[in-house]
Scaffold this active site. Structure first.
Site, PDB file in Angstrom:
ATOM      1  CE  LYS A  47      -2.304  55.259 -41.371  1.00  0.00           C
ATOM      2  NZ  LYS A  47      -2.140  55.471 -42.808  1.00  0.00           N
TER       3      LYS A  47
HETATM    4  C1  E4P Z   1      -2.381  52.348 -44.553  1.00  0.00           C
HETATM    5  O1  E4P Z   1      -2.914  53.055 -43.720  1.00  0.00           O
HETATM    6  C2  E4P Z   1      -1.220  52.764 -45.345  1.00  0.00           C
HETATM    7  O2  E4P Z   1      -1.382  54.090 -45.767  1.00  0.00           O
HETATM    8  C3  E4P Z   1      -1.045  51.944 -46.601  1.00  0.00           C
HETATM    9  O3  E4P Z   1      -1.920  50.856 -46.686  1.00  0.00           O
HETATM   10  C4  E4P Z   1       0.373  51.690 -47.002  1.00  0.00           C
HETATM   11  O4  E4P Z   1       0.378  50.911 -48.159  1.00  0.00           O
HETATM   12  P1  E4P Z   1       1.649  50.729 -49.119  1.00  0.00           P
HETATM   13  O5  E4P Z   1       2.506  49.669 -48.530  1.00  0.00           O
HETATM   14  O6  E4P Z   1       1.055  50.305 -50.424  1.00  0.00           O
HETATM   15  O7  E4P Z   1       2.322  52.063 -49.185  1.00  0.00           O
END
Ligand code: E4P
Length: 226
Positions: free
Chosen positions: A83
């Site tokens: 990522k």
């Molecule tokens: C996705 O890969 C992220 O980890 C995640 O969806 C972030 O979500 P949040 O805005 O609830 O922290």
């Protein structure tokens, strides 16, 4: 549309996996830090539990270092996905790693313009964040719909992963727009299955069954044990 959990919590992952519908996991530094466990054994265990893709996030913002982290993350397991943040250096690292055949999830994507860049950089997945856009009074579903439409028209291979989902309507709309994946916290995952009419209806059926059971004659053996 594949359903992913957005968590690094093993209990949540095991429970969702038991339902037979979990197709992958997304993690991020915040989620990993919350578990208070050693990083490497934790992400290895997650990759071993889940059959599908497990996104593991890089840290920092130096392109050469991101590429090195990408190589190391890709070695963790066959289903480990790297990522990277949607920044200029993240895009540069995405291009280099994708050219080597390493699968990249471009995260923290908030506009269709960013999503075009991610696809052009060879990303395997792009992650538009819905909830965080809603938080700043921006229509996240409009952004997601633009991205899905552009990706279809341009015939990009990059998968659209709807992220930062806060409620079942986000999941339903993402599916309707043709997102390939939705990732959500366990709380939202549970909300997908829960309905008061399902619970009340199940209870009513069971109560009626218990009352009538004694004069229903021969039952299936498994029903006698239910
Ligand atoms: C996705 O890969 C992220 O980890 C995640 O969806 C972030 O979500 P949040 O805005 O609830 O922290």
């Amino acid at each position: 549309m594949k359903l992913f959990l957005d968590t690094a919590n093993l209990d949540e992952i095991q429970e969702a996996n038991r339902w037979g519908v979990l197709r992958g996991i997304t993690t991020n530094p915040t989620l990993v830090a919350k578990e208070g466990r050693d990083f490497l054994p934790l992400v290895k265990e997650i990759c071993s539990i889940v059959e599908g893709d497990v996104s593991i996030e890089t840290v920092g913002n130096d392109t050469d270092n991101l590429v090195r982290q990408g190589h190391e993350i890709a070695q963790i397991a066959d289903n480990a996905i790297v990522k990277l943040s949607t920044t200029p250096n993240g895009l540069a690292a995405c291009r280099r790693l994708s050219d080597e055949g390493i699968k990249i999830n471009m995260t923290l994507c908030f506009t269709a313009a960013q999503a075009i860049l991610c696809a052009e950089a060879g990303a395997y997945i792009v992650s538009p964040f819905l909830g965080r856009l809603d938080d700043i009074s921006t229509d996240s579903l409009q952004v997601l719909s633009e991205i899905c439409e552009i990706y279809a028209v341009q015939d990009y291979d990059t998968q659209v992963l709807a992220a930062s989902l806060r409620h079942p309507m986000h999941v339903i709309e993402a599916a309707r727009m043709g997102a390939h994946i939705s990732t959500m916290p366990f709380k939202v995952f549970e909300m997908l299955v829960k309905h008061p009419l399902t619970d009340a209806g199940h209870k009513r059926f069971m109560d009626d069954w218990e009352e009538a059971k004694s004069h229903l004659g021969e039952l299936l053996p498994s029903m006698q044990e239910a």
